[in-house]
Design a protein around this motif. Structure first.
Motif, PDB file in Angstrom:
ATOM      1  N   ILE A  23       0.828  -1.205   0.000  1.00 26.34           N
ATOM      2  CA  ILE A  23       0.000   0.000   0.000  1.00 26.34           C
ATOM      3  C   ILE A  23       0.864   1.258   0.000  1.00 26.34           C
ATOM      4  N   LEU A  24       1.918   1.256   0.797  1.00 22.76           N
ATOM      5  CA  LEU A  24       2.757   2.456   0.964  1.00 22.76           C
ATOM      6  C   LEU A  24       3.688   2.728  -0.219  1.00 22.76           C
ATOM      7  N   LYS A  25       3.925   1.741  -1.042  1.00 20.69           N
ATOM      8  CA  LYS A  25       4.959   1.857  -2.078  1.00 20.69           C
ATOM      9  C   LYS A  25       4.835   3.115  -2.945  1.00 20.69           C
ATOM     10  N   PRO A  26       3.656   3.464  -3.499  1.00 17.92           N
ATOM     11  CA  PRO A  26       3.609   4.674  -4.338  1.00 17.92           C
ATOM     12  C   PRO A  26       3.961   5.953  -3.585  1.00 17.92           C
ATOM     13  N   LEU A  27       3.628   6.009  -2.288  1.00 21.25           N
ATOM     14  CA  LEU A  27       3.979   7.187  -1.489  1.00 21.25           C
ATOM     15  C   LEU A  27       5.483   7.235  -1.238  1.00 21.25           C
ATOM     16  N   ILE A  28       6.084   6.099  -0.921  1.00 17.27           N
ATOM     17  CA  ILE A  28       7.535   6.043  -0.724  1.00 17.27           C
ATOM     18  C   ILE A  28       8.249   6.533  -1.978  1.00 17.27           C
ATOM     19  N   CYS A  29       7.830   6.019  -3.130  1.00 15.72           N
ATOM     20  CA  CYS A  29       8.483   6.390  -4.396  1.00 15.72           C
ATOM     21  C   CYS A  29       8.312   7.876  -4.694  1.00 15.72           C
ATOM     22  N   ARG A  30       7.132   8.410  -4.444  1.00 12.81           N
ATOM     23  CA  ARG A  30       6.912   9.833  -4.740  1.00 12.81           C
ATOM     24  C   ARG A  30       7.698  10.730  -3.791  1.00 12.81           C
ATOM     25  N   LEU A  31       7.724  10.403  -2.519  1.00 13.05           N
ATOM     26  CA  LEU A  31       8.487  11.210  -1.563  1.00 13.05           C
ATOM     27  C   LEU A  31       9.981  11.188  -1.877  1.00 13.05           C
ATOM     28  N   GLU A  32      10.469  10.030  -2.361  1.00 14.56           N
ATOM     29  CA  GLU A  32      11.891   9.933  -2.705  1.00 14.56           C
ATOM     30  C   GLU A  32      12.262  10.826  -3.880  1.00 14.56           C
ATOM     31  N   GLN A  33      11.293  11.224  -4.676  1.00 14.85           N
ATOM     32  CA  GLN A  33      11.553  12.096  -5.822  1.00 14.85           C
ATOM     33  C   GLN A  33      11.693  13.564  -5.421  1.00 14.85           C
ATOM     34  N   GLU A  34      11.297  13.881  -4.201  1.00 20.78           N
ATOM     35  CA  GLU A  34      11.331  15.271  -3.739  1.00 20.78           C
ATOM     36  C   GLU A  34      12.707  15.622  -3.173  1.00 20.78           C
ATOM     37  N   LYS A  35      13.328  16.650  -3.720  1.00 16.84           N
ATOM     38  CA  LYS A  35      14.690  17.009  -3.336  1.00 16.84           C
ATOM     39  C   LYS A  35      14.784  17.499  -1.896  1.00 16.84           C
ATOM     40  N   GLU A  36      13.684  18.047  -1.371  1.00 16.92           N
ATOM     41  CA  GLU A  36      13.738  18.599  -0.011  1.00 16.92           C
ATOM     42  C   GLU A  36      13.542  17.549   1.070  1.00 16.92           C
ATOM     43  N   PHE A  37      13.312  16.293   0.670  1.00 17.93           N
ATOM     44  CA  PHE A  37      13.075  15.232   1.645  1.00 17.93           C
ATOM     45  C   PHE A  37      14.164  14.164   1.588  1.00 17.93           C
ATOM     46  N   GLU A  38      14.545  13.683   2.764  1.00 18.22           N
ATOM     47  CA  GLU A  38      15.330  12.460   2.874  1.00 18.22           C
ATOM     48  C   GLU A  38      14.398  11.401   3.458  1.00 18.22           C
ATOM     49  N   VAL A  39      14.087  10.382   2.662  1.00 17.10           N
ATOM     50  CA  VAL A  39      13.169   9.343   3.103  1.00 17.10           C
ATOM     51  C   VAL A  39      13.940   8.271   3.868  1.00 17.10           C
ATOM     52  N   GLN A  40      13.487   8.004   5.083  1.00 20.89           N
ATOM     53  CA  GLN A  40      14.104   6.978   5.926  1.00 20.89           C
ATOM     54  C   GLN A  40      13.088   5.855   6.112  1.00 20.89           C
ATOM     55  N   LEU A  41      13.284   4.759   5.382  1.00 22.46           N
ATOM     56  CA  LEU A  41      12.354   3.639   5.453  1.00 22.46           C
ATOM     57  C   LEU A  41      12.813   2.644   6.510  1.00 22.46           C
ATOM     58  N   TYR A  42      12.021   2.518   7.558  1.00 21.45           N
ATOM     59  CA  TYR A  42      12.285   1.555   8.626  1.00 21.45           C
ATOM     60  C   TYR A  42      11.502   0.275   8.335  1.00 21.45           C
ATOM     61  N   VAL A  43      12.202  -0.832   8.261  1.00 21.49           N
ATOM     62  CA  VAL A  43      11.574  -2.124   7.963  1.00 21.49           C
ATOM     63  C   VAL A  43      11.628  -2.990   9.221  1.00 21.49           C
ATOM     64  N   THR A  44      10.495  -3.548   9.599  1.00 20.90           N
ATOM     65  CA  THR A  44      10.403  -4.237  10.878  1.00 20.90           C
ATOM     66  C   THR A  44       9.346  -5.342  10.805  1.00 20.90           C
ATOM     67  N   GLY A  45       8.979  -5.895  11.952  1.00 19.29           N
ATOM     68  CA  GLY A  45       7.872  -6.842  12.037  1.00 19.29           C
ATOM     69  C   GLY A  45       8.060  -8.093  11.207  1.00 19.29           C
ATOM     70  N   THR A  46       6.990  -8.519  10.528  1.00 20.75           N
ATOM     71  CA  THR A  46       7.011  -9.783   9.801  1.00 20.75           C
ATOM     72  C   THR A  46       7.892  -9.739   8.559  1.00 20.75           C
TER      73      THR A  46
END
Length: 380
Positions: A16-39
């Motif tokens: 579900i989150l994938k399109p948002l992750i990809c779009r945020l990563e395209q923004e120069k003013e953001f550093e996306v920090q993806l935390y992977v956890t759980g299952t």
């Protein structure tokens, strides 16, 4: 540059989150920090971290939190691990915003850690109701911890405001799952059959059945009734995806695995991944079980859903959803009705621009507004 932390703990959540992750990563003013956890980090649940890596998305940190087992103590211990280990991570990294989705218990622990570090939280899919599951309490608790809200429909936006949240920070963005359906090229029928080992032109059904956490003592009996219905309606091939790591899931998994070994028209998998799952749903006769994907994604594809029991009670539902009880005969009758239901697409959960709306709102937040975590209770 603003640090945007995003957390994913399950296969479905990441899809579900994938399109948002990809779009945020395209923004120069953001550093996306993806935390992977759980299952994602568990072999027992398919080691689905590999799906993220295969998509070429950079994982910022892997944080193991999962306790063995699905009994209440193990769920509580997982929440405690999430609170403790994410508290340490957030203390070291101090992101400017945490983005979370939904209603899982481990996400509640993670949000507590963010709250204690004064990290603003942006919450997706708040305001919904699932009256048969403890998720309801968790979701509403996360709503009250959050600063920014992105519900998936107007009725949910109004409910969040009813809970005292400022309307200016509650934006009806639609569902990211619908965006995936409308913008991701899905496999054709022949590719689905080849990928999943389904015979050519064989009618098949996608099944996902999660434990109803407020009825967990009944998980075994409810699963037996479902499997009895599958046994009776043997004209279909059944592709069953395993449930989430909720209380009662272990018992359901054991029953599913035994049943699949004894029935050639049934196969079971830990995870299909977002692309294979949506492609499989697209050509299925109908979706069967009690997953939110049957309420949001399946109707957007025009595929009927047999929604069993109380787990999704209270959600906004399309006309193609057939609700039934947990008894075998009720399930069989609902399956027959679903088979005769016209495949008709629904637009209840947005028009596919969710990631764009969320990204632009976050950009505006940092450029125009001074974040003040001392929220006022908004009285209607």
């Amino acid at each position: 540059m603003k640090k945007i932390a995003i957390v994913t703990a399950t296969r479905a959540e990441y899809g579900i989150l994938k399109p948002l992750i990809c779009r945020l990563e395209q923004e120069k003013e953001f550093e996306v920090q993806l935390y992977v956890t759980g299952t994602h980090l568990s072999k027992r649940y398919g080691n689905t971290k590999q799906e993220i890596e295969a998509d070429g998305i950079r994982i910022y940190k892997e944080i193991p939190i999962l306790e063995e087992g699905n009994m209440p103590y193990a769920i509580s211990a997982t929440m405690a691990n999430a609170l403790r280990r994410f508290a340490k991570a957030f203390m070291e990294d101090l992101p400017d915003l945490l983005v979370v989705l939904g209603d899982r218990t481990e996400i509640l622990g993670i949000c507590c850690a963010a709250m204690n570090e004064n990290i603003p939280i942006a919450h997706l899919h708040g305001g919904e109701l699932t009256e048969g599951a403890v998720d309801d309490c968790v979701r509403h608790a996360i709503t009250k911890m959050s600063y920014l809200h992105f519900p998936a429909a107007e009725v949910y936006r109004k409910r969040i405001i009813q809970m005292g949240e400022d309307p200016k920070r509650v934006i009806n963005a639609g569902a990211l799952g619908v965006e995936n359906i409308l913008h991701v090229p899905l496999y054709d029928r022949r590719t689905v059959e080849k990928e999943l080992g389904i015979a050519k032109d064989q009618a098949y059904v996608i099944v996902t059945f999660h434990p109803v956490t407020l009825e967990r003592q009944q998980a075994g009996e409810q699963t037996r009734e479902l499997l009895a219905a599958i046994e009776e309606e043997s004209q279909y091939h059944y592709l069953i995806t395993k449930p989430n790591a909720d209380a009662g899931a272990g018992e359901i998994n054991r029953m599913l695995e035994i049943f699949a070994k004894e029935h050639k028209h049934v196969q079971i998998t830990a995870s299909l991944g977002m692309l294979r799952y949506l492609s499989a749903v697209r050509y299925s006769a109908f979706v069967l079980g009690n997953s939110s994907s049957g309420i949001i994604e399946a109707p957007a594809l025009g595929v009927p859903t047999v929604n069993i029991g109380n787990r999704q009670m209270g959600r906004l539902m399309a006309d193609t959803i057939i609700n039934c009880g947990n008894e075998k005969d009720e399930i069989v009758q609902a399956m027959k009705k679903a088979a005769a239901t016209e495949h008709k697409k629904s637009a209840l959960y947005g028009d596919g621009h969710t990631s764009e709306i969320i990204t632009e709102t976050i950009k505006k937040l940092f450029s125009e507004e001074k974040i003040d975590l001392k929220k006022h209770f908004y009285t209607i």
